[in-house]
Design an enzyme around this catalytic site. Structure first.
Site, PDB file in Angstrom:
ATOM      1  N   SER A   8       0.854  -1.193   0.000  1.00 55.84           N
ATOM      2  CA  SER A   8       0.000   0.000   0.000  1.00 55.84           C
ATOM      3  C   SER A   8       0.887   1.240   0.000  1.00 55.84           C
ATOM      4  O   SER A   8       1.727   1.401   0.891  1.00 55.84           O
ATOM      5  CB  SER A   8      -0.878   0.014   1.251  1.00 55.84           C
ATOM      6  OG  SER A   8      -1.352   1.330   1.472  1.00 55.84           O
ATOM      7  N   HIS A  33      -1.574  -1.638  -4.070  1.00 57.99           N
ATOM      8  CA  HIS A  33      -2.821  -1.338  -3.343  1.00 57.99           C
ATOM      9  C   HIS A  33      -2.941   0.174  -3.145  1.00 57.99           C
ATOM     10  O   HIS A  33      -2.021   0.805  -2.610  1.00 57.99           O
ATOM     11  CB  HIS A  33      -2.780  -2.071  -1.995  1.00 57.99           C
ATOM     12  CG  HIS A  33      -4.009  -1.935  -1.171  1.00 57.99           C
ATOM     13  ND1 HIS A  33      -5.110  -2.766  -1.323  1.00 57.99           N
ATOM     14  CD2 HIS A  33      -4.331  -1.076  -0.165  1.00 57.99           C
ATOM     15  CE1 HIS A  33      -6.043  -2.425  -0.447  1.00 57.99           C
ATOM     16  NE2 HIS A  33      -5.605  -1.394   0.273  1.00 57.99           N
ATOM     17  N   ASP A  35      -5.173   3.325  -1.619  1.00 54.69           N
ATOM     18  CA  ASP A  35      -6.173   3.651  -0.603  1.00 54.69           C
ATOM     19  C   ASP A  35      -6.752   5.043  -0.816  1.00 54.69           C
ATOM     20  O   ASP A  35      -6.114   6.044  -0.481  1.00 54.69           O
ATOM     21  CB  ASP A  35      -5.518   3.600   0.781  1.00 54.69           C
ATOM     22  CG  ASP A  35      -5.156   2.184   1.186  1.00 54.69           C
ATOM     23  OD1 ASP A  35      -6.058   1.348   1.243  1.00 54.69           O
ATOM     24  OD2 ASP A  35      -3.959   1.932   1.439  1.00 54.69           O
ATOM     25  N   MET A  37      -9.388   7.835   0.240  1.00 56.95           N
ATOM     26  CA  MET A  37     -10.197   8.221   1.423  1.00 56.95           C
ATOM     27  C   MET A  37     -10.859   9.562   1.178  1.00 56.95           C
ATOM     28  O   MET A  37     -10.278  10.426   0.507  1.00 56.95           O
ATOM     29  CB  MET A  37      -9.301   8.340   2.655  1.00 56.95           C
ATOM     30  CG  MET A  37      -8.532   7.083   2.966  1.00 56.95           C
ATOM     31  SD  MET A  37      -7.482   7.342   4.393  1.00 56.95           S
ATOM     32  CE  MET A  37      -6.540   5.812   4.364  1.00 56.95           C
ATOM     33  N   HIS A  66      -8.725   0.442  -3.316  1.00 54.72           N
ATOM     34  CA  HIS A  66      -9.537   0.297  -2.106  1.00 54.72           C
ATOM     35  C   HIS A  66     -10.195   1.640  -1.815  1.00 54.72           C
ATOM     36  O   HIS A  66      -9.528   2.581  -1.381  1.00 54.72           O
ATOM     37  CB  HIS A  66      -8.615  -0.147  -0.958  1.00 54.72           C
ATOM     38  CG  HIS A  66      -9.277  -0.274   0.369  1.00 54.72           C
ATOM     39  ND1 HIS A  66      -8.569  -0.382   1.542  1.00 54.72           N
ATOM     40  CD2 HIS A  66     -10.594  -0.318   0.725  1.00 54.72           C
ATOM     41  CE1 HIS A  66      -9.410  -0.480   2.556  1.00 54.72           C
ATOM     42  NE2 HIS A  66     -10.645  -0.440   2.092  1.00 54.72           N
ATOM     43  N   MET A  68     -12.301   3.922   0.296  1.00 52.35           N
ATOM     44  CA  MET A  68     -12.882   4.183   1.614  1.00 52.35           C
ATOM     45  C   MET A  68     -13.674   5.480   1.516  1.00 52.35           C
ATOM     46  O   MET A  68     -13.296   6.510   2.088  1.00 52.35           O
ATOM     47  CB  MET A  68     -11.754   4.283   2.660  1.00 52.35           C
ATOM     48  CG  MET A  68     -11.177   2.924   3.028  1.00 52.35           C
ATOM     49  SD  MET A  68      -9.532   3.044   3.746  1.00 52.35           S
ATOM     50  CE  MET A  68      -8.561   3.070   2.259  1.00 52.35           C
ATOM     51  N   MET A 137     -10.783  -6.009   6.774  1.00 55.08           N
ATOM     52  CA  MET A 137      -9.979  -4.959   7.420  1.00 55.08           C
ATOM     53  C   MET A 137      -9.543  -5.449   8.800  1.00 55.08           C
ATOM     54  O   MET A 137     -10.380  -5.820   9.630  1.00 55.08           O
ATOM     55  CB  MET A 137     -10.780  -3.658   7.585  1.00 55.08           C
ATOM     56  CG  MET A 137     -10.997  -2.870   6.306  1.00 55.08           C
ATOM     57  SD  MET A 137      -9.512  -2.508   5.331  1.00 55.08           S
ATOM     58  CE  MET A 137      -8.514  -1.583   6.501  1.00 55.08           C
ATOM     59  N   GLY A 142      -8.508   4.114   7.591  1.00 64.08           N
ATOM     60  CA  GLY A 142      -8.282   5.553   7.651  1.00 64.08           C
ATOM     61  C   GLY A 142      -6.827   5.942   7.810  1.00 64.08           C
ATOM     62  O   GLY A 142      -6.440   7.025   7.406  1.00 64.08           O
ATOM     63  N   PHE A 143      -6.042   5.045   8.395  1.00 61.64           N
ATOM     64  CA  PHE A 143      -4.646   5.395   8.673  1.00 61.64           C
ATOM     65  C   PHE A 143      -3.736   4.176   8.489  1.00 61.64           C
ATOM     66  O   PHE A 143      -4.157   3.046   8.757  1.00 61.64           O
ATOM     67  CB  PHE A 143      -4.494   5.908  10.116  1.00 61.64           C
ATOM     68  CG  PHE A 143      -5.384   7.085  10.403  1.00 61.64           C
ATOM     69  CD1 PHE A 143      -4.959   8.383  10.122  1.00 61.64           C
ATOM     70  CD2 PHE A 143      -6.665   6.902  10.922  1.00 61.64           C
ATOM     71  CE1 PHE A 143      -5.785   9.473  10.355  1.00 61.64           C
ATOM     72  CE2 PHE A 143      -7.510   7.988  11.162  1.00 61.64           C
ATOM     73  CZ  PHE A 143      -7.075   9.272  10.877  1.00 61.64           C
ATOM     74  N   GLY A 144      -2.504   4.436   8.092  1.00 64.13           N
ATOM     75  CA  GLY A 144      -1.497   3.385   8.049  1.00 64.13           C
ATOM     76  C   GLY A 144      -0.862   3.246   9.422  1.00 64.13           C
ATOM     77  O   GLY A 144      -1.062   4.091  10.303  1.00 64.13           O
ATOM     78  N   GLY A 145      -0.124   2.172   9.615  1.00 65.79           N
ATOM     79  CA  GLY A 145       0.684   2.005  10.827  1.00 65.79           C
ATOM     80  C   GLY A 145      -0.085   1.740  12.102  1.00 65.79           C
ATOM     81  O   GLY A 145       0.445   1.976  13.192  1.00 65.79           O
ATOM     82  N   ASP A 175      -5.999  -6.451   5.280  1.00 65.66           N
ATOM     83  CA  ASP A 175      -5.411  -5.111   5.199  1.00 65.66           C
ATOM     84  C   ASP A 175      -5.400  -4.447   6.571  1.00 65.66           C
ATOM     85  O   ASP A 175      -6.452  -4.250   7.177  1.00 65.66           O
ATOM     86  CB  ASP A 175      -6.276  -4.295   4.209  1.00 65.66           C
ATOM     87  CG  ASP A 175      -5.750  -2.904   3.927  1.00 65.66           C
ATOM     88  OD1 ASP A 175      -4.645  -2.573   4.372  1.00 65.66           O
ATOM     89  OD2 ASP A 175      -6.475  -2.140   3.240  1.00 65.66           O
ATOM     90  N   GLY A 176      -4.198  -4.104   7.044  1.00 71.07           N
ATOM     91  CA  GLY A 176      -4.062  -3.367   8.300  1.00 71.07           C
ATOM     92  C   GLY A 176      -3.174  -4.098   9.293  1.00 71.07           C
ATOM     93  O   GLY A 176      -3.508  -5.207   9.715  1.00 71.07           O
ATOM     94  N   GLY A 177      -2.048  -3.505   9.625  1.00 66.95           N
ATOM     95  CA  GLY A 177      -1.161  -4.094  10.628  1.00 66.95           C
ATOM     96  C   GLY A 177      -0.529  -5.407  10.197  1.00 66.95           C
ATOM     97  O   GLY A 177      -0.117  -6.214  11.034  1.00 66.95           O
ATOM     98  N   GLY A 197       1.555  -1.771   4.326  1.00 68.02           N
ATOM     99  CA  GLY A 197       2.041  -0.411   4.104  1.00 68.02           C
ATOM    100  C   GLY A 197       3.249  -0.140   4.974  1.00 68.02           C
ATOM    101  O   GLY A 197       4.399  -0.190   4.526  1.00 68.02           O
TER     102      GLY A 197
END
Ligand code: DX5
Ligand code: ZN
Length: 216
Positions: A8, A33, A35, A37, A66, A68, A137, A142-145, A175-177, A197
């Site tokens: 991402s 990927h 994102d 938003m 993706h 959002m 998800m 909404g946010f990376g990291g 997707d996420g973490g 990401g």
């Protein structure tokens, strides 16, 4: 089967986007990927189609978009114009999801449905036969990291069971973490596609990190 790896660019350095896309071009990544938003569906704004037009020109990887955003069906022509392979819309953003999925397919793209952490897998029962992929998800979008939500592993297992029971060919994306540790557990649970990401862009050597995720 090796997982599909989709970096991402949300965690890329946007001032050096061409450099970071070239790094992904040179890597074992399978997809890119993206994102999008809107500051309404999620509490953040990332980038829009004027930026993605240039990203699409620079990448040599298939695009996994993706969205959002609210009313994602409004942007089917814009996503199509990027030459995207996959268009991901949120279950929570589409009261007429079945129609949106058909519209994405008619536009010549692979339709995917994304579920937020609080949306149960069971809500997908009546759409699973129509989608190319489900994106689970594993953080609130909404946010990376952000920190990986542990319950996501159970959701992937549940989704794997639903897909197998229906004889569906839908892929499972998460997707996420995602990092080497959570990624290995997600693959064991039945995931096919890993988005990452922060794990990639914060790594000392992002190309090696992509290779490690691919070859876990
Ligand atoms: C989050 C985005 C993700 C994000 C993942 O809302 O959908 O694709 O880039 O970032 P990491 O891998 O840093 O959690
Ligand atoms: Zn994403």
């Amino acid at each position: 089967m090796k997982p599909i790896i989709a970096p991402s660019i949300l965690s890329a350095n946007f001032a050096y986007l061409a450099r970071d896309i070239e790094m992904i071009n040179q890597s074992e990544a399978d997809w890119l990927h993206l994102d999008v938003m809107d500051g309404v569906f999620v509490p953040n704004i990332s980038f829009g189609f004027p930026v993605l037009k240039y990203v699409a020109e620079l990448t040599n990887k298939p695009l996994d978009v993706h969205l959002m955003i609210v009313n994602p069906e409004k942007f089917i022509p814009e996503v199509k114009a990027l030459g995207a392979k996959v268009m991901n819309v949120h279950f929570e953003a589409c009261p007429h999801l079945h129609r949106v999925i058909q519209q994405i397919r008619e536009a010549g793209m692979q339709p995917a449905v994304t579920i937020n952490p609080a949306t149960p897998v069971s809500f997908l029962k009546d759409i699973i036969d129509d989608v190319y992929m489900v994106l689970v998800m594993s953080v609130n979008p909404g946010f990376g990291g952000q920190k990986f939500i542990e319950h996501s592993v159970e959701k992937v297992k549940e989704l794997r069971a639903l897909i197998d029971q229906r004889g569906s060919k839908a892929l499972i994306e998460v997707d996420g973490g995602v990092n080497k540790e959570t990624g290995a557990r997600l693959i064991a649970a039945g995931a096919d596609v890993l988005v990452a990401g922060n794990a990639i862009f914060a790594a000392e050597n992002p190309v090696v990190m992509i290779q490690d995720l691919k070859n876990m």
